[in-house]
Design an enzyme around this catalytic site. Structure first.
Site, mmCIF file in Angstrom:
data_model
loop_
_atom_site.group_PDB
_atom_site.id
_atom_site.type_symbol
_atom_site.label_atom_id
_atom_site.label_comp_id
_atom_site.label_asym_id
_atom_site.label_seq_id
_atom_site.Cartn_x
_atom_site.Cartn_y
_atom_site.Cartn_z
ATOM 1 N N HIS A 1 -10.371 -5.136 -3.517
ATOM 2 C CA HIS A 1 -9.259 -5.423 -2.773
ATOM 3 C C HIS A 1 -9.232 -5.711 -1.422
ATOM 4 O O HIS A 1 -10.208 -5.471 -0.759
ATOM 5 C CB HIS A 1 -8.318 -4.087 -2.909
ATOM 6 C CG HIS A 1 -8.944 -2.921 -2.353
ATOM 7 N ND1 HIS A 1 -9.631 -2.126 -2.878
ATOM 8 C CD2 HIS A 1 -8.533 -2.327 -1.319
ATOM 9 C CE1 HIS A 1 -10.103 -1.209 -2.296
ATOM 10 N NE2 HIS A 1 -9.451 -1.160 -1.290
ATOM 11 N N ASP B 1 0.651 -1.246 0.052
ATOM 12 C CA ASP B 1 -0.056 0.030 -0.038
ATOM 13 C C ASP B 1 0.739 1.219 0.166
ATOM 14 O O ASP B 1 1.742 1.186 0.751
ATOM 15 C CB ASP B 1 -0.818 -0.124 1.354
ATOM 16 C CG ASP B 1 -2.109 1.017 1.148
ATOM 17 O OD1 ASP B 1 -3.321 0.680 1.010
ATOM 18 O OD2 ASP B 1 -1.761 2.322 1.288
ATOM 19 N N GLY C 1 -15.424 3.288 4.144
ATOM 20 C CA GLY C 1 -14.111 3.577 3.986
ATOM 21 C C GLY C 1 -13.409 3.268 2.738
ATOM 22 O O GLY C 1 -12.411 3.458 2.316
ATOM 23 N N ASN D 1 -12.729 -3.005 2.783
ATOM 24 C CA ASN D 1 -13.829 -1.715 3.005
ATOM 25 C C ASN D 1 -14.695 -1.766 1.885
ATOM 26 O O ASN D 1 -14.237 -2.011 0.738
ATOM 27 C CB ASN D 1 -12.812 -0.405 3.027
ATOM 28 C CG ASN D 1 -11.957 -0.415 4.087
ATOM 29 O OD1 ASN D 1 -12.253 -0.504 5.269
ATOM 30 N ND2 ASN D 1 -10.789 0.168 4.258
HETATM 31 P P1 AMP Z 1 -9.623 1.458 0.328
HETATM 32 O O1 AMP Z 1 -9.536 2.950 0.987
HETATM 33 O O2 AMP Z 1 -9.956 0.356 1.226
HETATM 34 O O3 AMP Z 1 -10.336 1.516 -0.958
HETATM 35 O O4 AMP Z 1 -8.191 1.111 -0.043
HETATM 36 C C1 AMP Z 1 -7.640 1.777 -0.931
HETATM 37 C C2 AMP Z 1 -5.971 1.682 -0.662
HETATM 38 O O5 AMP Z 1 -5.329 1.701 -2.016
HETATM 39 C C3 AMP Z 1 -5.493 2.895 0.293
HETATM 40 O O6 AMP Z 1 -4.973 2.237 1.452
HETATM 41 C C4 AMP Z 1 -4.576 3.565 -0.538
HETATM 42 O O7 AMP Z 1 -3.318 4.024 0.367
HETATM 43 C C5 AMP Z 1 -3.918 2.588 -1.337
HETATM 44 N N1 AMP Z 1 -3.560 3.070 -2.971
HETATM 45 C C6 AMP Z 1 -4.069 4.086 -3.636
HETATM 46 N N2 AMP Z 1 -3.284 4.300 -4.743
HETATM 47 C C7 AMP Z 1 -2.294 3.267 -4.537
HETATM 48 C C8 AMP Z 1 -1.292 2.963 -5.533
HETATM 49 N N3 AMP Z 1 -0.889 3.747 -6.649
HETATM 50 N N4 AMP Z 1 -0.183 2.093 -5.094
HETATM 51 C C9 AMP Z 1 -0.618 1.444 -3.690
HETATM 52 N N5 AMP Z 1 -1.667 1.601 -3.085
HETATM 53 C C10 AMP Z 1 -2.534 2.625 -3.290
#
Ligand code: AMP
Length: 111
Positions: A97, A30, A90, A84
């Site tokens: 994912h 992440d 959230g 989430n």
């Molecule tokens: P959610 O908020 O549960 O939808 O999780 C999305 C996650 O994706 C968050 O924890 C972000 O930090 C992560 N995220 C967003 N863009 C990227 C990226 N380019 N590479 C890795 N993680 C990412």
């Protein structure tokens, strides 16, 4: 052009080293880790969330948690997996994912 950031990572348009990869999914670190270990398990085929996903892909991703947690050194001490879902849940990226989080004492409840 597909504007889904996880689709672009899956397709290699946005570089992101794979912690794990097979024909159905990837796991990446992440970008904003919430703990010393924070990886995202992401299906290669786009689907918005756990409600739209086929059960088989969710089961496949869950079946890889032990292997990935072992690889990351958090299997024995424990970890958390999170999906989430939706705005109040959230979810900020509308591509299914699973967060795999560990490496420290995790509080509960999460908010
Ligand atoms: P959610 O908020 O549960 O939808 O999780 C999305 C996650 O994706 C968050 O924890 C972000 O930090 C992560 N995220 C967003 N863009 C990227 C990226 N380019 N590479 C890795 N993680 C990412």
């Amino acid at each position: 052009m597909n504007d889904c950031i996880f689709c672009r990572i899956v397709e290699g348009e946005i570089p992101s080293p794979r912690v794990y990869e097979d024909d159905k999914m990837i796991a990446i670190n992440d970008v904003a880790p919430a703990a010393p270990v924070h990886v995202l398990l992401i299906p290669k085929k786009h689907t918005p969330n756990v409600m739209t996903a086929e059960a088989e892909i969710v089961a496949h991703m869950l079946s890889k948690v032990e292997e990935i947690a072992t690889q990351l050194g958090i299997k024995e001490e424990g970890f958390r997996i999170v999906m989430n879902t939706g705005e109040k849940g959230g979810q900020t990226v509308d591509h299914l994912h699973i967060h795999l989080i560990g490496g420290k004492d995790l509080g509960w409840p999460p908010c």
